[in-house]
Design a protein around this motif. Structure first.
Motif, PDB file in Angstrom:
ATOM      1  N   ILE A 131     -34.290  10.765 -25.438  1.00  0.00           N
ATOM      2  CA  ILE A 131     -32.887  10.184 -24.953  1.00  0.00           C
ATOM      3  C   ILE A 131     -32.005   9.595 -26.076  1.00  0.00           C
ATOM      4  O   ILE A 131     -30.867   9.357 -25.654  1.00  0.00           O
ATOM      5  CB  ILE A 131     -33.152   9.220 -23.777  1.00  0.00           C
ATOM      6  CG1 ILE A 131     -33.922   7.880 -24.465  1.00  0.00           C
ATOM      7  CG2 ILE A 131     -34.023   9.863 -22.577  1.00  0.00           C
ATOM      8  CD1 ILE A 131     -33.781   6.800 -23.320  1.00  0.00           C
ATOM      9  N   PHE A 132     -32.652   9.749 -27.309  1.00  0.00           N
ATOM     10  CA  PHE A 132     -31.507   9.131 -28.290  1.00  0.00           C
ATOM     11  C   PHE A 132     -30.390   9.926 -28.239  1.00  0.00           C
ATOM     12  O   PHE A 132     -30.551  11.246 -28.378  1.00  0.00           O
ATOM     13  CB  PHE A 132     -32.421   9.018 -29.635  1.00  0.00           C
ATOM     14  CG  PHE A 132     -33.399   7.839 -29.874  1.00  0.00           C
ATOM     15  CD1 PHE A 132     -33.976   7.320 -28.867  1.00  0.00           C
ATOM     16  CD2 PHE A 132     -33.636   7.602 -31.244  1.00  0.00           C
ATOM     17  CE1 PHE A 132     -34.785   6.208 -29.268  1.00  0.00           C
ATOM     18  CE2 PHE A 132     -34.644   6.603 -31.387  1.00  0.00           C
ATOM     19  CZ  PHE A 132     -35.171   5.811 -30.202  1.00  0.00           C
ATOM     20  N   VAL A 133     -29.114   9.471 -28.725  1.00  0.00           N
ATOM     21  CA  VAL A 133     -28.148  10.235 -28.973  1.00  0.00           C
ATOM     22  C   VAL A 133     -27.964  10.410 -30.471  1.00  0.00           C
ATOM     23  O   VAL A 133     -27.414  11.449 -30.827  1.00  0.00           O
ATOM     24  CB  VAL A 133     -26.846   9.202 -28.441  1.00  0.00           C
ATOM     25  CG1 VAL A 133     -25.580   9.910 -28.689  1.00  0.00           C
ATOM     26  CG2 VAL A 133     -26.940   8.959 -26.805  1.00  0.00           C
ATOM     27  N   THR A 134     -28.394   9.485 -31.175  1.00  0.00           N
ATOM     28  CA  THR A 134     -28.174   9.627 -32.745  1.00  0.00           C
ATOM     29  C   THR A 134     -29.560   9.082 -33.217  1.00  0.00           C
ATOM     30  O   THR A 134     -30.488   8.322 -32.432  1.00  0.00           O
ATOM     31  CB  THR A 134     -27.016   8.989 -33.386  1.00  0.00           C
ATOM     32  OG1 THR A 134     -26.955   7.471 -33.156  1.00  0.00           O
ATOM     33  CG2 THR A 134     -25.878   9.646 -33.037  1.00  0.00           C
ATOM     34  N   ALA A 135     -29.858   9.386 -34.532  1.00  0.00           N
ATOM     35  CA  ALA A 135     -31.462   8.897 -34.942  1.00  0.00           C
ATOM     36  C   ALA A 135     -31.215   7.937 -35.834  1.00  0.00           C
ATOM     37  O   ALA A 135     -32.362   7.349 -36.116  1.00  0.00           O
ATOM     38  CB  ALA A 135     -31.691  10.254 -35.729  1.00  0.00           C
TER      39      ALA A 135
END
Lengths: 153, 534
Positions: free
Chosen positions: B501-505
């Motif tokens: 569910i991460f949008v960015t890392a």
């Protein structure tokens, strides 16, 4: 599952291992064959049938090449002849797989005698572990003096 | 088939599943977790045996494709320069992770607003901060307060030892005037909640027999089980099933003998990591969801992010005692973390100092880099390397790209016949530029620390440890898979709580953030129990 080389194969392989990792000049470290690494390889190769087949084939063809070139079996050759035959064998289609080097290096450098010669205690890392001296955290002083590096949001 | 319908069914017992189960347990709901692996026996970890370094290449390898344990599933990662790493057991990949435990930066949640790339998260650092604090206590995080790279934060335990190696590298950073700080590590440096302190054995990556490293089988699971959560091992979930009304109503799984079984549930929570989660969702096809469950956006499996890693190893003249200390955790530098467009790329990277190699790893690393000949030169070459190497890795932020993705392989499957995941991934130009910059800076700092030679590998091939982005969160159902608290936009009793569910890392290890998010989602569910599906 167990696996054993034949006596002839084991004798030839021990000589190969002594050429891969020979004894050190100062005598502190024995060669890989002299150290008995053939037994370690037998245990490892019992779980690796394809690699085992390639190594057995390699030992047999190496010995056959020695006989063809010198009329002597590989273990009976002098050092220079062994190296010559091994080099010719390595350039042929019958050469040993790279796994032999990996297994030899890996097996050699966890042997108790080798660890002692390297100045390490011959034991697994756990449960005793290792002592470490206290750190000097004044090394952080220049970093502590810096303004914040993160962006507010 | 189990006749019992559980209230909450969690799939996966790793970093996220464990934290979530522990948090939700206080509701006294009927909670069941299904895990495809088994409990590990720490007394049998390789660190208790002399050949521990060799077993890292076999049954404790990072890659399931190499390990091939019964509980592993194959991953077709031929189409990626970075191979997938994971572990399947109670505790998941925390069994083998290094336990590097940094938080994201506040700016990591605002990449679009601040830097014009990727997307903003639907929540911010400050929303997660209290959950980072809870997680720090539960996992037992060691470190040092006062790091200028972060807002003030709670660090319960003193930092891991720097040792001679860490101090040597720290002096290199100081010579260049660059940031460094002792790593936040999920490693108990003194006794913590019944866990013994770290003994600096250096075997973290093959499991910690001491129990100092915080894997969730020894942190979250014991109290979760005491509070009544049930955990069933050797259960490999094949698909999530749906009712005629389009709600998730349970799962079909294979038990230890491969027998297909069904478990019914009122709520399904997926915590199978950034590869396993899209695999499960894509395999859960039905008339109502022909493209896979929760996939009306078409984004399930897309936007896969790893962290492109580089490894740069310095060779020194002096012994560094590098085989002592936690393997992956020592010091960290975030000098190049925040965006500076003049560097030729957006976003940034962290440096993480590793330890040196053990005796066998020295020989094998030297062999793989042409530095360890056989024959007469062998011992001289070995003496040049043994205890004279200091490794550091660069962890670059990966940006989401729709074409980097997980799909189902049409041919490869696991031992139960479930389709394996197939990875399609390429490095972006931004990542390539960042890797080049970081490797040059890594060489610079190693030389400043006294290295006489350096060897670099970029990207690091087996470094697919961090699996993110494949079911991302957001407020817009067209552009995200789950909402701002992990609930599927399409299926209102389906939640996803792992790195998917991460949008960015960001440019740090994700486990701490995965767990903080899982705790946040559990808390939000608890606050919304009366209207959970509205």
């Amino acid at each position: 599952m167990t696996f054993r080389f034949s006596d002839e194969e084991a004798r030839a392989l021990a000589c190969v291992l002594d050429e891969i990792i020979p004894a050190s000049d100062d005598g502190r470290l024995r060669g890989a064959g002299e150290l008995g690494l053939v037994g370690y390889l037998e245990t490892a190769l019992a779980r690796m049938p394809e690699v085992r087949e390639m190594i057995v084939h390699g030992v047999r063809t190496l010995d056959a090449l020695a006989v063809e070139r010198t009329s002597l079996h590989f273990p009976d050759l002098g050092r220079d002849d062994r190296v010559r035959v091994m080099n010719e064998h390595a350039a042929s289609e019958h050469s040993f797989p790279p796994t032999l080097l990996i297994l030899t290096y890996g097996g050699y450098y966890h042997d108790d005698h080798v660890l002692e010669a390297l100045g390490m205690e011959p034991r697994p890392p756990h449960p005793k572990g290792y002592e470490m001296a206290p750190d000097d955290l004044s090394l952080l002083d220049p970093v502590r003096r810096r303004p914040k590096l993160y962006r507010d949001c | 088939m189990s006749d019992e319908t559980v209230d909450v069914l969690i799939v996966g017992s790793g970093a996220a599943g464990a934290a979530f189960a522990w948090s939700l347990a206080e509701t006294r709901m009927n909670i069941l977790c299904l895990e495809q692996g088994d409990w590990m026996d720490p007394s049998s970890y390789p660190g208790m045996q002399g050949d521990w370094e060799i077993r890292q290449l076999g049954d404790f390898h990072f890659s399931p494709n190499v390990r091939q344990r019964r509980e592993d599933y194959p991953v077709n990662d031929i189409g990626s320069p970075i191979a997938v790493s994971m572990f399947n057991a109670v505790g998941g990949s925390t069994i083998l992770y290094a336990a590097h435990f940094p938080r994201f930066h506040p700016a990591d949640f605002r990449a679009r607003t601040l830097d014009g790339v990727a997307d903003d998260w639907p929540l911010d650092y400050w929303r997660l901060a209290p959950y980072y604090d809870v997680n720090a206590r539960m996992m037992g995080v060691s470190g040092l307060a006062g790091d200028p790279a972060y807002p003030p934060k709670e660090v319960p335990l003193p930092p891991v030892a720097l040792g001679k190696l860490g101090a040597t590298l720290a002096k290199g950073f100081n010579r260049l005037g660059w940031h460094w700080w002792p790593s936040d590590s999920a490693i108990a440096t003194r006794e913590h909640e019944g866990r013994a302190p770290c003994v600096n054995a250096g075997t973290c990556l093959v499991g910690c027999p001491q129990g100092a490293k915080a894997s969730t089988d020894i942190t979250y699971w014991p109290p979760a089980l005491r509070k009544g959560v049930k955990l069933q091992t050797r259960c490999r979930v094949r698909e999530i099933t749906v009712s005629p009304t389009g709600m998730a109503d349970g799962v079909i799984y294979h038990d230890a003998e491969g027998v297909e079984r069904r478990q019914k549930a009122h709520v399904v929570v997926v915590a199978c990591n950034g590869i396993g989660t899209p695999r499960l969702l894509l395999n859960s096809r039905s008339k109502l969801f022909p493209d896979g469950l929760a996939n009306r956006s078409g984004l399930v499996g897309r936007n896969l992010m790893f962290h492109p890693y580089a490894m740069v190893t310095g060779i020194f003249d002096e012994p560094l005692e590098g085989y002592k200390g936690p393997t992956g955790c020592c010091i960290m530098s975030q000098e190049f973390y925040e965006t500076d467009a003049s560097r030729g790329f957006l976003r940034g990277y962290s440096f993480e100092m590793l330890r040196g190699f053990g005796p066998a790893s020295t020989a094998l690393w030297g062999l793989s880099h042409g530095r360890m000949p056989s024959g007469a030169e062998h011992h001289r070459a070995y003496a040049d390397l043994f205890d004279r190497t200091a490794g550091m890795v660069v962890i670059c932020e990966d940006l989401p790209e729709a074409d980097n993705r997980v799909t189902l392989d049409p041919e490869l499957s696991d031992s139960d016949g479930i389709p394996a995941p197939r990875i399609t991934y390429r490095l972006s130009e931004n990542s390539e530029a960042m890797l080049r910059h970081s490797v040059a800076r890594a060489r610079e700092v190693l030389e400043a620390a006294g290295a006489r030679d350096t060897i670099d590998v970029a990207p690091l091939p087996f470094a697919g440890w961090h699996l993110m982005g494949t079911a991302r969160m957001g407020t817009d159902p067209e552009r995200s898979v789950v909402n701002e608290w992990g609930r599927s936009h399409d299926v209102r009793n389906l939640f996803i709580i792992d790195g998917s569910i991460f949008v960015t890392a960001a440019a740090v290890n994700p486990t701490n953030t995965i767990q903080a998010l899982a705790l946040y989602i559990a808390d939000t569910m608890k606050k919304n129990l009366a209207n959970l599906f509205e």
